[in-house]
Design an enzyme around this catalytic site. Structure first.
Site, short mmCIF file in Angstrom:
data_model
loop_
_atom_site.label_atom_id
_atom_site.label_comp_id
_atom_site.label_asym_id
_atom_site.label_seq_id
_atom_site.Cartn_x
_atom_site.Cartn_y
_atom_site.Cartn_z
N HIS A 1 -7.95 -20.24 31.80
CA HIS A 1 -7.81 -20.12 33.26
C HIS A 1 -9.20 -20.18 33.89
O HIS A 1 -10.16 -19.66 33.32
CB HIS A 1 -7.13 -18.80 33.61
CG HIS A 1 -6.61 -18.76 35.02
ND1 HIS A 1 -7.42 -18.46 36.09
CD2 HIS A 1 -5.38 -18.99 35.54
CE1 HIS A 1 -6.70 -18.49 37.21
NE2 HIS A 1 -5.46 -18.82 36.90
N ASP B 1 1.05 -20.46 33.69
CA ASP B 1 1.65 -21.78 33.89
C ASP B 1 2.39 -22.24 32.64
O ASP B 1 3.44 -22.89 32.73
CB ASP B 1 0.57 -22.81 34.24
CG ASP B 1 -0.11 -22.49 35.56
OD1 ASP B 1 0.60 -22.17 36.52
OD2 ASP B 1 -1.36 -22.54 35.62
#
Length: 428
Positions: free
Chosen positions: A307, A364
Site C-alpha cells: 500500500h 483491495d
C-alpha cells in the site's frame, strides 16, 4: 522565535510557525511563504503537503493505524453498523439510540429516486460503465434539488445528506440490473440499509430473495473499512471542488469521478483482472510470483499487495480477510480464479521476498475476492467502493464548509515558453 522553523533564502531569514496535531503529527505552517519570500514550494502529488486541518480520520501508515473520530477501525468493524459509522463520520459522535433511529428512519424514507431520473438513466448505452452512470446521476441530483445551490440554506444540508445516503445505493443497482437484462428493483423500506441494497441487487420478480446474514455482515464490514481514508485523491477532490462553494451533489460527483481511476478506487478491479490473467495463462501461481519478482524484465505486476500509505500490514486487510474467508466458506463458491487468489495469498504471507518488502495482501485484494464471490461484476467494484466512501466524502465536505476554508488554488512552477512575438498567419 520559539516553535518556529527558520528558512534562509537569498541571505535573508524567515520564521514560520510549527504545528502539532492531536496525534503528534508535525507540520510547518507556510501559508504566508510566498508573501514573505516570493517563493512557493514544489511538492508533486502533495505527498508532503497538508492542505487542511481535519478531525475526521487519523492514519499512521508506519504503525498500521486507522481511526475514525478517535475510534479504532478494529472496534468499529466488529461492533458497529455501517450507518452508525456514517453518522459518526458526518456528525462527529456515535449516535444515541434516538439519534440513530431518527437518522435511519430518514434514510429509509428517501430511498426512492425520482422517476424522471430513470429517463436520464435510460438514455445511457446499455454497456455504459457503471461509474460513468453513477457520477452523472449524482451530479444530476443538483437539478432535482435546486435548493442545494443556495449556500445560505445551511438548514437544508442535513436533508441533502440524507438524500445522498438513501439514494446512492438505489442508483448503483440500476446499472447492474440492466447489464443482466433484468427489471430494476425498487427499495423496500422495511429492510435495513445493507439488506435493502442486496435485495435491489439480487432479487428477481419471479421468486423470493432471502438475504444471507453472512453476506450482509461481510458487506457491512467492507463498507465500514472503505468509509474514509484521510486526504486521498477522491476526498481531496471533494474538498477542492467544495471549496468553490459547489453544492454537495456536484462535489460528491467529482469524488466519484476521481475514485474511478485505476490508481485509486479501481485497484480491486485490477486484482480480479490480474487473477483472470493468471488463470488464462495456465493458473501456475508460482510462475507468476517469479514473474512479479522480476517485474523489470517480465513487466508483470501483482495488484492487491502492499500500500502507498501503509508501510506495514494494512489494518483493514486483517479485518476483511476473515470476512472473505467466511463468505467463501458459506457460499461454497467453486471458482478457479478464487483458488488462484488463495494461492497468491499463501505465497505473499510466507515468501521471504514479499515478507521482507512488506508486500502483504491489502484491502483491495480481499474486497475483490468478496465481490467476485457474491457475483458482482468487476465493473461494479468501484461503485461498491463509492457506496462505502460516501459518508467520508460527505463528512469531509461538511467539515470544509464549517471551517470556512478558502477556495483551493494550488500554485505551479511555469516551465513553458517565455514572451514571444506574435506573427500573423501569413508569416508563420
Amino acid at each position: 522565535m520559539a516553535n518556529a522553523a527558520e528558512l534562509t533564502v537569498d541571505g535573508k531569514s524567515y520564521s514560520f510557525p510549527t504545528l502539532e496535531g492531536s496525534e503528534h503529527e508535525k507540520a510547518f505552517d507556510i501559508s504566508n511563504l510566498r508573501d514573505q519570500t516570493g517563493y512557493v514550494t514544489l511538492d508533486r502529488g502533495y505527498k508532503n503537503t497538508g492542505a487542511t486541518q481535519s478531525g475526521i480520520t487519523f492514519l499512521d501508515g508506519e504503525e498500521g493505524i486507522l481511526r475514525y473520530r478517535g475510534y479504532s477501525i478494529e472496534d468499529l468493524a466488529s461492533k458497529a453498523s455501517f450507518l452508525e459509522v456514517a453518522y459518526l463520520l458526518i456528525y462527529g459522535e456515535l449516535p444515541t439510540q434516538d439519534e440513530f433511529a431518527t437518522f435511519e428512519t430518514a434514510i429509509r424514507r428517501h430511498t426512492l429516486v425520482n422517476e424522471d431520473m430513470r429517463k436520464i438513466f435510460d438514455g445511457f448505452p446499455v454497456n455504459a460503465h457503471p461509474m460513468a452512470v453513477l457520477s452523472s446521476l449524482v451530479s444530476a441530483m443538483s437539478a432535482f434539488y435546486p435548493d442545494s445551490y443556495d449556500d445560505t440554506a445551511e438548514a437544508s444540508t442535513d436533508q441533502h445528506i440524507i438524500r445522498l445516503m438513501a439514494k446512492l445505493p438505489t442508483i448503483a443497482t440500476w446499472s447492474y440490473k440492466r447489464s443482466l437484462g433484468h427489471p430494476i428493483n425498487y427499495p423496500k423500506n422495511n429492510l435495513d440499509y445493507i439488506p435493502n441494497f442486496l435485495n435491489m441487487m439480487f432479487a428477481l420478480p419471479v421468486e423470493d430473495y432471502k438475504v444471507d446474514p453472512v453476506v450482509a455482515e461481510a458487506l457491512n464490514v467492507l463498507l465500514i473499512l472503505h468509509a474514509d481514508h484521510e486526504q486521498n485523491c477522491s476526498t481531496s477532490t471533494v474538498r477542492l471542488v467544495g471549496s468553490s462553494k459547489a453544492n454537495l451533489y456536484s462535489s460528491i460527483s467529482a469524488g466519484v469521478s476521481a475514485l474511478w481511476g485505476p490508481l485509486h478506487g479501481g485497484a480491486n478491479q485490477e486484482v480480479i483482472e490480474m487473477l483472470e490473467e493468471i488463470k488464462n495463462g495456465g493458473g501456475d501461481v508460482n510462475k507468476y510470483i517469479d514473474m512479479a519478482k522480476n517485474a523489470k524484465t517480465t513487466g508483470f505486476r501483482l495488484f492487491g499487495f502492499g500500500h502507498r500509505v501503509y508501510k506495514n500490514f494494512d489494518p483493514r486487510a486483517r479485518i476483511i480477510k476473515k470476512a472473505a474467508d467466511d463468505v467463501l466458506a458459506k457460499l461454497g463458491v467453486n471458482d478457479p480464479v478464487l483458488e488462484i487468489a488463495k494461492g497468491l495469498e499463501e505465497a505473499a504471507l510466507n515468501d521471504e521476498y514479499f515478507v521482507s518488502r512488506k508486500l502483504y495482501p491489502n484491502v483491495d485484494f480481499y474486497s475483490g475476492i468478496i465481490y467476485r464471490a457474491l457475483g458482482i461484476p468487476t465493473n461494479m467494484f468501484t461503485v461498491m467502493f463509492a457506496i462505502g466512501r460516501l459518508p467520508g466524502w460527505i463528512a469531509q465536505w461538511k467539515e470544509m464548509r464549517e471551517q470556512k476554508e478558502p477556495i483551493g488554488r494550488p500554485r505551479q512552477i511555469y516551465t513553458g515558453a517565455t514572451l514571444r512575438e506574435f506573427k500573423s498567419i501569413e508569416q508563420r
